[in-house]
Enzyme design. Structure first.
Site, PDB file in Angstrom:
ATOM      1  N   GLU A 263       0.855  -1.201   0.000  1.00  0.00           N
ATOM      2  CA  GLU A 263       0.000   0.000   0.000  1.00  0.00           C
ATOM      3  C   GLU A 263       0.876   1.231   0.000  1.00  0.00           C
ATOM      4  OE1 GLU A 263      -2.806   0.616   3.168  1.00  0.00           O
ATOM      5  OE2 GLU A 263      -3.486  -1.466   3.136  1.00  0.00           O
ATOM      6  N   GLU A 317     -13.504   4.681  -0.295  1.00  0.00           N
ATOM      7  CA  GLU A 317     -14.344   3.790   0.512  1.00  0.00           C
ATOM      8  C   GLU A 317     -15.156   4.672   1.469  1.00  0.00           C
ATOM      9  OE1 GLU A 317     -12.300  -0.200   1.483  1.00  0.00           O
ATOM     10  OE2 GLU A 317     -10.636   1.205   1.164  1.00  0.00           O
ATOM     11  N   LYS A 320     -15.684   4.103   5.430  1.00  0.00           N
ATOM     12  CA  LYS A 320     -14.565   3.995   6.361  1.00  0.00           C
ATOM     13  C   LYS A 320     -14.715   5.017   7.482  1.00  0.00           C
ATOM     14  CE  LYS A 320     -10.388   1.962   4.490  1.00  0.00           C
ATOM     15  NZ  LYS A 320      -8.968   2.218   4.200  1.00  0.00           N
ATOM     16  N   GLU A 326      -9.461   9.528   5.124  1.00  0.00           N
ATOM     17  CA  GLU A 326      -9.583   8.066   5.019  1.00  0.00           C
ATOM     18  C   GLU A 326     -10.535   7.661   3.891  1.00  0.00           C
ATOM     19  OE1 GLU A 326      -8.219   5.308   6.719  1.00  0.00           O
ATOM     20  OE2 GLU A 326      -6.740   6.822   7.263  1.00  0.00           O
TER      21      GLU A 326
END
Length: 480
Positions: A263, A317, A320, A326
């Protein structure tokens, strides 16, 4: 004329192949969201890009099926919660492999299984002690299915597995992991499995918000950070973090273990009190990282190759928890359009553009055909190369290594043949930034067309009639 056209066609074929065969560029496909497109649409999206690998955090059968027969490498994950059963029951591991691998392989190109995510730094000593046994049981299940040499088994680590990381040569693992780390590295060495890490220069910048730190994190011109132990001046945080892991592996006698970046990314927006998230910064980090990987320069401790790197992330996302950043790492939106362009598309209408970096080389997006080239008269004819002799594009004196490295990254990241300046190449020695930049800048000028603007590089290059070739290293030449 026919020969010239063949050269032009060959150039485009070469550039196309390089852009579409970058096995080191992957992406994370998280699913903590309620607005994601169907897996079939995502598979088509990925096939329209130069992304060659996808990392899943689980093993969603719909996604694995959708990626069948695409050739895209797939990383699937066993959750942290699966570790106790995988470690204690070989039958559970066999059933897990049967359900999540054998049901889809080889049509779906599963290449790696990650057992758990950031387990060592989770603080759960029960999971930590069971991690390697779980990995071994999954490996045994693969071996029983005759897939042991084809699908690797690993786990993913946060950068905090390091006790020390600065300077990179002092990189060392936290000794509290002790025997577990030794057993894990022995497993990786024996099975040829990678050591997977999650380096995020973004988080480094959040704890040190000086402008020079931001430039260091974004691959932008900066003074670098000098490692006095190796006399290496690191020019970006990514290389420094990866080399810190390399040093830690070396210190454990496991320098043979491959490193994979599981990542890395940068958010394009965040909450008002967050420092660092912006479209500009995200585009600079991801775009310059991709160009750096494409250049095949490697890191100072691992030159001449690019580590497999999975960008975070394919989509936002939206479910999250945590700060706004985030939920803002996605390279693509749910409607499959780009959040911002970092040059991943295969489409000719979306030719990769130069990342926004101060003083990037000035070159045209596509080479000019000979009929479009109009020779430009030098401002000082008395010092111009003789048009009847060979001419080469070389760096001017006094150009910084930072700018020369940016020139190398630009040329090698845009499909030009830099193999002669990679390890083993005819022009690799002397292994200096200046020597490699001279070759790279000249190869662009000779390949893209003998127009003066193809030897500009933000005014860091000049045309010369002095042949820089040496020994077995031949610099192609042209005429003005």
């Amino acid at each position: 004329m026919a020969i010239i056209l063949l050269h032009i066609v060959a150039f485009f074929v070469m550039a196309f192949n390089v852009a579409n065969c970058q096995s080191f560029i992957g992406v994370n496909y998280g699913q903590v969201a309620d607005n994601l497109p169907p897996p079939s649409s995502t598979a088509k999206l990925l096939q329209s890009t130069s992304i060659q690998k996808v990392r899943l955090y689980g093993s969603d059968p719909a996604i694995i099926k959708a990626l069948a027969n695409t050739g895209i490498g797939i990383v699937i994950g066993a959750a942290n919660g699966d570790i106790p059963a995988l470690a204690s029951d070989p039958n559970y591991a066999s059933n897990w492999v049967s359900t999540n691998v054998l049901a889809f392989y080889p049509a779906s190109n599963i290449i790696l299984i990650t057992v758990g995510n950031e387990v060592l730094t989770s603080g759960d000593q029960g999971l930590v002690s069971q991690l390697v046994p779980a990995m071994q049981n999954v490996q045994n299940a693969l071996n029983s299915a005759s897939l042991g040499g084809k699908i690797k088994v690993s786990t993913v680590h946060a950068m905090s597995v390091l006790k020390q990381s600065e300077p990179p040569s002092s990189g060392s693992f936290d000794p509290s992991f002790g025997d577990v780390m030794k057993a894990l590295l022995a497993f990786c060495s024996a099975t040829g499995s990678p050591f997977a890490i999650n380096p995020y220069p973004y988080f480094a910048y959040r704890s040190d918000t000086r402008p020079e730190t931001l430039a260091f994190c974004l691959f932008q011109p900066n003074q670098g950070r000098f490692d006095s132990n190796t006399n290496i001046n690191y020019m970006n945080m990514f290389d420094a973090q990866v080399d810190a892991i390399k040093s830690a592996l070396n210190s454990m006698g496991r320098g043979n273990v491959e490193i994979v970046v599981a990542e890395t990314g940068w958010p394009y927006k965040g909450d008002d009190n967050e420092v660092g998230p912006s479209v500009e910064n995200a585009k600079a980090y991801n775009g310059n990282l991709i160009a750096h990987l494409r250049s095949m320069v490697g890191t100072p401790l691992m030159p001449g190759k690019s580590v497999d790197t999975y960008l975070f992330a394919l989509y936002d996302e939206n479910l999250k928890p945590g700060p706004g950043s985030e939920r803002a790492f996605g390279l693509f939106k749910p409607d499959l359009t780009m959040t911002y362009d970092v040059g991943l598309s295969k489409s000719a209408s979306q030719t990769p553009t130069t990342p926004t970096v101060p003083k990037t080389p000035t070159v045209p997006t596509t080479p000019k055909t000979p009929s479009a080239v109009v020779p430009k008269t030098p401002t000082n004819p008395s010092t111009a190369p003789n048009p009847n002799k060979g001419v080469w594009c070389l760096p001017k004196k006094g150009v910084s290594e930072t700018q020369l490295q940016a020139n190398i990254d630009y040329v090698c990241g845009h499909g030009f043949d830099c193999s002669p300046i990679q390890p083993g190449g005819a022009c690799f020695e002397p292994n200096t930034v200046a020597s490699h930049a001279a070759y790279a800048m000249n190869i662009l000028y000779q390949t893209a067309g003998h127009d003066a603007q193809n030897c500009d590089f933000s005014q860091t290059a000049t045309l010369s009639s002095n042949n820089p070739s040496y020994d077995s290293c031949n610099y192609p030449s042209g005429s003005t």
